[in-house]
Design a protein around this motif. Structure first.
Motif, short mmCIF file in Angstrom:
data_model
loop_
_atom_site.label_atom_id
_atom_site.label_comp_id
_atom_site.label_asym_id
_atom_site.label_seq_id
_atom_site.Cartn_x
_atom_site.Cartn_y
_atom_site.Cartn_z
N THR A 159 8.03 -11.54 14.18
CA THR A 159 8.04 -10.64 15.30
C THR A 159 8.01 -9.21 14.85
O THR A 159 8.17 -9.03 13.66
CB THR A 159 9.60 -10.81 16.00
OG1 THR A 159 10.54 -10.48 15.09
CG2 THR A 159 9.86 -12.12 16.26
N PHE A 160 7.45 -8.45 15.79
CA PHE A 160 7.53 -6.93 15.50
C PHE A 160 8.22 -6.42 16.53
O PHE A 160 8.00 -6.30 17.69
CB PHE A 160 5.86 -6.25 15.46
CG PHE A 160 5.95 -5.05 15.05
CD1 PHE A 160 5.65 -4.74 13.67
CD2 PHE A 160 5.55 -4.04 16.14
CE1 PHE A 160 5.42 -3.16 13.38
CE2 PHE A 160 5.42 -2.80 15.63
CZ PHE A 160 5.32 -2.40 14.24
N LYS A 161 9.23 -5.48 16.17
CA LYS A 161 10.31 -5.10 16.93
C LYS A 161 10.88 -5.96 18.10
O LYS A 161 10.87 -5.72 19.19
CB LYS A 161 9.89 -3.76 17.67
CG LYS A 161 9.50 -2.70 16.64
CD LYS A 161 9.10 -1.39 17.42
CE LYS A 161 8.91 -0.22 16.06
NZ LYS A 161 8.50 0.96 16.66
N ASN A 162 11.18 -7.14 17.37
CA ASN A 162 11.72 -8.10 18.25
C ASN A 162 10.60 -8.93 19.33
O ASN A 162 10.90 -9.85 20.03
CB ASN A 162 12.90 -7.90 18.98
CG ASN A 162 14.00 -7.56 17.83
OD1 ASN A 162 14.18 -8.16 16.74
ND2 ASN A 162 14.81 -6.41 18.07
N LYS A 163 9.44 -8.61 19.27
CA LYS A 163 8.56 -9.23 20.10
C LYS A 163 7.45 -10.14 19.23
O LYS A 163 7.24 -9.61 18.26
CB LYS A 163 7.58 -8.34 20.95
CG LYS A 163 8.49 -7.34 21.91
CD LYS A 163 7.77 -6.43 22.30
CE LYS A 163 8.36 -5.50 23.42
NZ LYS A 163 7.57 -4.42 23.96
N PRO A 164 7.45 -11.43 19.54
CA PRO A 164 6.62 -12.31 18.78
C PRO A 164 5.10 -12.00 18.82
O PRO A 164 4.63 -11.15 19.59
CB PRO A 164 6.50 -13.48 19.64
CG PRO A 164 7.62 -13.59 20.60
CD PRO A 164 7.96 -11.96 20.74
#
Length: 166
Positions: free
Chosen positions: A5-10
């Motif tokens: 994830t990147f900043k909690n987005k997959p």
């Protein structure tokens, strides 16, 4: 492929997952002087690849500084920081930060490293945070894909793996 994830987005990783015991994949990246760097450029050495999304962010800054400090203490280990930043930005950042023990290389041109090592984030055209240790015979001896790209890697484990590699 590992779930990242990147900043909690997959995010979607391009390329193939690299595992311990694999032969290190070849790649083509640019040095700060725009010359091409490949895996063979450091043939016969132990390499610690510190992969970061962007040199101008807090965690990436801290990661590069930490490995720069450790690189000064490591014998026969080349520490290479890889990002998709432009070579000019990397050179500027290194000069202002006093970084001189790690080599920074740019994967901006075609994401060759990112795709070869399975760290190119399709949605962002950046590299996911990871560390890889490759021994002098080009075998991967350590791999960490950091699950959240804005988190720190396990510095101690990567450093110990680099020390143990031959």
């Amino acid at each position: 492929m590992p779930a990242i994830t990147f900043k909690n987005k997959p995010v979607t990783l391009l390329g193939n997952e690299v595992k311990v015991g694999d032969k290190a994949p070849e790649f083509h990246v640019l040095a700060n002087d725009m010359s091409e760097i490949t895996l063979d450029s450091s043939k016969g050495k132990v390499r610690l690849f510190s992969v970061i999304p962007s040199i101008d962010t807090g965690v990436c800054d801290a990661q590069t500084r930490r490995f720069n400090e450790e690189a000064a203490k490591l014998e026969n280990v080349e520490v290479i920081t890889v990002s998709a930043d432009l070579p000019f930005a990397q050179r500027r950042w290194c000069a202002s930060a006093g970084i001189d023990n790690v080599i920074t290389v740019s994967d901006h041109k075609d994401l060759s490293f990112g795709k070869a090592y399975g760290v190119a984030m399709e949605e962002l055209r950046l590299l996911a945070r990871a560390t890889f240790v490759v021994d002098s015979s080009d075998t991967v001896t350590y791999v960490e894909y950091v699950a959240e790209a804005s988190s720190h890697p396990n510095y101690e484990a990567a450093i110990e793996a680099a020390k143990a590699a031959k």
